[in-house]
Design a protein around this motif. Structure first.
Motif, PDB file in Angstrom:
ATOM      1  N   THR A   1      49.423  38.023  42.450  1.00 15.75           N
ATOM      2  CA  THR A   1      48.499  36.568  43.459  1.00 15.75           C
ATOM      3  C   THR A   1      47.290  37.208  44.183  1.00 15.75           C
ATOM      4  O   THR A   1      45.839  36.373  44.519  1.00 15.75           O
ATOM      5  N   GLN A   2      46.637  38.815  43.971  1.00 15.13           N
ATOM      6  CA  GLN A   2      45.706  38.595  43.916  1.00 15.13           C
ATOM      7  C   GLN A   2      44.687  38.860  43.414  1.00 15.13           C
ATOM      8  O   GLN A   2      43.272  38.162  43.585  1.00 15.13           O
ATOM      9  N   LEU A   3      44.728  38.441  41.662  1.00 17.82           N
ATOM     10  CA  LEU A   3      44.262  37.770  40.681  1.00 17.82           C
ATOM     11  C   LEU A   3      43.391  36.661  40.796  1.00 17.82           C
ATOM     12  O   LEU A   3      42.656  36.450  40.737  1.00 17.82           O
ATOM     13  N   ALA A   4      44.956  35.576  41.103  1.00 19.33           N
ATOM     14  CA  ALA A   4      44.667  34.909  41.921  1.00 19.33           C
ATOM     15  C   ALA A   4      43.544  34.237  42.520  1.00 19.33           C
ATOM     16  O   ALA A   4      42.527  33.469  42.549  1.00 19.33           O
ATOM     17  N   ARG A   5      43.147  35.108  43.396  1.00 19.08           N
ATOM     18  CA  ARG A   5      42.536  35.359  44.765  1.00 19.08           C
ATOM     19  C   ARG A   5      41.246  35.762  44.116  1.00 19.08           C
ATOM     20  O   ARG A   5      40.282  35.108  44.679  1.00 19.08           O
ATOM     21  N   ALA A   6      40.893  36.429  42.752  1.00 19.22           N
ATOM     22  CA  ALA A   6      39.920  37.076  43.338  1.00 19.22           C
ATOM     23  C   ALA A   6      38.678  36.065  41.851  1.00 19.22           C
ATOM     24  O   ALA A   6      37.491  36.133  42.376  1.00 19.22           O
TER      25      ALA A   6
ATOM     26  N   ASN B   1      34.594  44.457  42.974  1.00 21.46           N
ATOM     27  CA  ASN B   1      34.184  44.450  44.044  1.00 21.46           C
ATOM     28  C   ASN B   1      34.343  43.723  45.444  1.00 21.46           C
ATOM     29  O   ASN B   1      33.329  43.146  45.830  1.00 21.46           O
ATOM     30  N   CYS B   2      35.076  42.622  45.057  1.00 25.32           N
ATOM     31  CA  CYS B   2      35.680  41.361  45.890  1.00 25.32           C
ATOM     32  C   CYS B   2      36.724  41.698  47.450  1.00 25.32           C
ATOM     33  O   CYS B   2      36.909  40.114  47.403  1.00 25.32           O
ATOM     34  N   GLY B   3      36.332  42.812  48.197  1.00 22.41           N
ATOM     35  CA  GLY B   3      36.954  43.293  49.678  1.00 22.41           C
ATOM     36  C   GLY B   3      38.771  42.797  48.625  1.00 22.41           C
ATOM     37  O   GLY B   3      39.274  43.832  47.879  1.00 22.41           O
ATOM     38  N   GLU B   4      39.896  42.829  49.465  1.00 22.21           N
ATOM     39  CA  GLU B   4      40.822  43.196  49.522  1.00 22.21           C
ATOM     40  C   GLU B   4      42.044  42.319  48.357  1.00 22.21           C
ATOM     41  O   GLU B   4      42.616  42.988  47.815  1.00 22.21           O
ATOM     42  N   ALA B   5      41.280  41.454  47.354  1.00 23.05           N
ATOM     43  CA  ALA B   5      42.078  40.695  46.030  1.00 23.05           C
ATOM     44  C   ALA B   5      41.476  42.032  45.278  1.00 23.05           C
ATOM     45  O   ALA B   5      42.250  42.613  44.599  1.00 23.05           O
ATOM     46  N   CYS B   6      40.704  42.725  45.266  1.00 20.39           N
ATOM     47  CA  CYS B   6      40.276  43.798  43.968  1.00 20.39           C
ATOM     48  C   CYS B   6      41.063  44.810  44.650  1.00 20.39           C
ATOM     49  O   CYS B   6      41.272  45.056  43.596  1.00 20.39           O
ATOM     50  N   ARG B   7      40.826  44.955  45.328  1.00 22.03           N
ATOM     51  CA  ARG B   7      41.599  46.523  45.953  1.00 22.03           C
ATOM     52  C   ARG B   7      43.050  46.868  46.367  1.00 22.03           C
ATOM     53  O   ARG B   7      43.969  47.168  45.602  1.00 22.03           O
ATOM     54  N   GLY B   8      43.752  45.450  45.627  1.00 25.11           N
ATOM     55  CA  GLY B   8      44.708  44.981  45.235  1.00 25.11           C
ATOM     56  C   GLY B   8      45.654  45.704  44.226  1.00 25.11           C
ATOM     57  O   GLY B   8      46.547  45.567  43.590  1.00 25.11           O
ATOM     58  N   ILE B   9      44.621  45.635  43.423  1.00 31.75           N
ATOM     59  CA  ILE B   9      44.449  45.616  41.704  1.00 31.75           C
ATOM     60  C   ILE B   9      43.183  47.294  41.213  1.00 31.75           C
ATOM     61  O   ILE B   9      42.682  46.640  40.448  1.00 31.75           O
ATOM     62  N   PRO B  10      44.012  48.602  42.051  1.00 33.25           N
ATOM     63  CA  PRO B  10      42.963  49.135  41.086  1.00 33.25           C
ATOM     64  C   PRO B  10      42.607  49.662  40.197  1.00 33.25           C
ATOM     65  O   PRO B  10      43.779  49.690  39.575  1.00 33.25           O
ATOM     66  N   GLY B  11      41.661  49.680  39.926  1.00 25.28           N
ATOM     67  CA  GLY B  11      41.719  50.464  38.367  1.00 25.28           C
ATOM     68  C   GLY B  11      41.317  49.275  37.442  1.00 25.28           C
ATOM     69  O   GLY B  11      41.018  49.867  35.654  1.00 25.28           O
ATOM     70  N   PHE B  12      41.289  47.928  37.559  1.00 21.52           N
ATOM     71  CA  PHE B  12      40.925  46.676  37.359  1.00 21.52           C
ATOM     72  C   PHE B  12      39.817  47.193  36.265  1.00 21.52           C
ATOM     73  O   PHE B  12      38.372  47.550  37.134  1.00 21.52           O
ATOM     74  N   GLN B  13      39.469  46.988  35.452  1.00 20.75           N
ATOM     75  CA  GLN B  13      38.740  46.313  34.923  1.00 20.75           C
ATOM     76  C   GLN B  13      37.528  45.034  34.312  1.00 20.75           C
ATOM     77  O   GLN B  13      38.129  44.231  32.979  1.00 20.75           O
ATOM     78  N   THR B  14      36.485  44.657  34.587  1.00 26.08           N
ATOM     79  CA  THR B  14      36.597  42.985  34.487  1.00 26.08           C
ATOM     80  C   THR B  14      35.317  43.338  33.375  1.00 26.08           C
ATOM     81  O   THR B  14      34.326  44.721  33.659  1.00 26.08           O
TER      82      THR B  14
ATOM     83  N   TYR C   1      35.225  32.071  36.507  1.00 25.20           N
ATOM     84  CA  TYR C   1      36.432  33.029  36.040  1.00 25.20           C
ATOM     85  C   TYR C   1      36.206  34.168  35.715  1.00 25.20           C
ATOM     86  O   TYR C   1      35.002  35.225  35.185  1.00 25.20           O
ATOM     87  N   PHE C   2      37.355  34.783  35.151  1.00 26.67           N
ATOM     88  CA  PHE C   2      37.046  36.416  34.608  1.00 26.67           C
ATOM     89  C   PHE C   2      38.006  37.237  33.456  1.00 26.67           C
ATOM     90  O   PHE C   2      39.220  36.632  33.707  1.00 26.67           O
ATOM     91  N   VAL C   3      37.269  37.923  32.983  1.00 26.70           N
ATOM     92  CA  VAL C   3      38.531  38.862  31.670  1.00 26.70           C
ATOM     93  C   VAL C   3      38.576  40.002  31.957  1.00 26.70           C
ATOM     94  O   VAL C   3      37.574  40.380  32.273  1.00 26.70           O
ATOM     95  N   GLY C   4      39.848  40.231  31.544  1.00 25.14           N
ATOM     96  CA  GLY C   4      39.508  42.017  32.118  1.00 25.14           C
ATOM     97  C   GLY C   4      40.822  42.638  31.378  1.00 25.14           C
ATOM     98  O   GLY C   4      41.265  42.080  31.137  1.00 25.14           O
ATOM     99  N   TYR C   5      40.580  44.780  31.793  1.00 31.53           N
ATOM    100  CA  TYR C   5      41.557  44.752  31.757  1.00 31.53           C
ATOM    101  C   TYR C   5      42.668  45.876  32.805  1.00 31.53           C
ATOM    102  O   TYR C   5      41.783  45.716  32.994  1.00 31.53           O
ATOM    103  N   TRP C   6      43.875  45.292  32.401  1.00 31.26           N
ATOM    104  CA  TRP C   6      44.993  46.170  33.665  1.00 31.26           C
ATOM    105  C   TRP C   6      45.415  47.477  32.998  1.00 31.26           C
ATOM    106  O   TRP C   6      46.911  47.097  32.688  1.00 31.26           O
TER     107      TRP C   6
ATOM    108  N   VAL D   1      49.530  39.433  26.978  1.00 31.25           N
ATOM    109  CA  VAL D   1      47.967  39.281  27.534  1.00 31.25           C
ATOM    110  C   VAL D   1      48.545  38.061  29.002  1.00 31.25           C
ATOM    111  O   VAL D   1      49.727  37.572  28.933  1.00 31.25           O
ATOM    112  N   THR D   2      48.452  38.405  30.184  1.00 31.46           N
ATOM    113  CA  THR D   2      48.011  37.466  31.365  1.00 31.46           C
ATOM    114  C   THR D   2      47.536  36.224  31.887  1.00 31.46           C
ATOM    115  O   THR D   2      46.195  37.072  31.953  1.00 31.46           O
TER     116      THR D   2
END
Length: 244
Positions: A57-62, A74-87, A100-105, A182-183
């Protein structure tokens, strides 16, 4: 437009405006194949299952967040919900092409692709939804696709705008990070793009890569032949319409 968790949940109901665009959203369905568009299996998800979907849900919000904030995660609550995510890649303008964005979880060893949903303030975004004529998928992008499969033209056209760029980045991350999954995530129009991306990834990545899609308030993407084919190729699919 960055939605709060409450606003996103509430907005799922508004996704019903896609109904004229051959939409058929599902209520709380977990990873259950859609054997048909008429007699579709629907699963009422438990509170624990819904809680487990919180990161998606947080990824969809971001995906609604401006690219400059998403690129630095650094997009607020959505990004804080997935700490360590690398866009690693952002794109789109939110109008002619959805953000859209692509990154590594790292915690999931997964590449993630997320698409923005419809922005009702953007005219071209609304035109994408309104382009309801169905057409075949591009066989160059979807190798071996049957001519009996038809999809919403607006969604297919939008998907083609970013498909090759996204696939190139996904392949690069799989190689550099050793990702095994891949998610694909998205809400509303973003959910439709995530479904098309999921099928696209399955057909263009090695079979050793697990493809999973999680979508919210997703309009129906194609005809019954598409739904049957999608389910045969993407068994790890979760589609949520509403909570409760």
């Amino acid at each position: 437009m960055l939605l709060s968790v409450g606003a996103l949940v509430s907005f799922l109901v508004s996704s019903l405006y896609h109904l004229p665009a051959v939409a058929s959203p599902v209520l709380g369905r977990s990873e259950v194949p859609r054997s048909s568009l008429v007699a579709r299996t629907v699963t009422q998800m438990s509170a624990a299952q819904l809680a487990g979907l919180a990161p998606y849900t947080q990824l969809a919000r971001a995906a609604y967040c401006p690219s400059n904030l998403v690129s630095g995660w650094n997009c607020g609550e959505a990004c804080r919900g997935i700490p360590g995510f690398q866009t690693t890649l952002t794109g789109g303008d939110g109008n002619a092409v959805q953000l859209y964005f692509v990154g590594y979880w790292p915690s999931q060893n997964s590449v993630v692709v997320a698409h923005q949903g419809t922005d009702p303030t953007q005219f071209l975004s609304l035109l994408t939804d309104a382009n309801i004529i169905q057409r075949n998928l591009n066989s160059n992008l979807f190798p071996g696709i049957s001519s009996s499969i038809y999809v919403h033209s607006g969604f297919a056209d939008q998907h083609e705008e970013t498909a090759s760029t996204i696939l190139t980045e996904v392949k690069r991350l799989i190689s550099s990070k050793g990702a095994t999954t891949v998610t694909l995530v998205g809400h509303s129009l973003g959910g439709a793009l995530a479904e098309l991306d999921a099928l696209y990834m399955v057909l263009n990545l090695p079979s050793s890569i697990h493809v999973k899609s999680v979508t919210y308030g997703t309009p129906r993407v194609g005809n019954p032949a598409f739904a049957t084919y999608f389910d045969s190729k993407v068994p790890m699919h979760v589609s949520i319409l509403a909570f409760g």
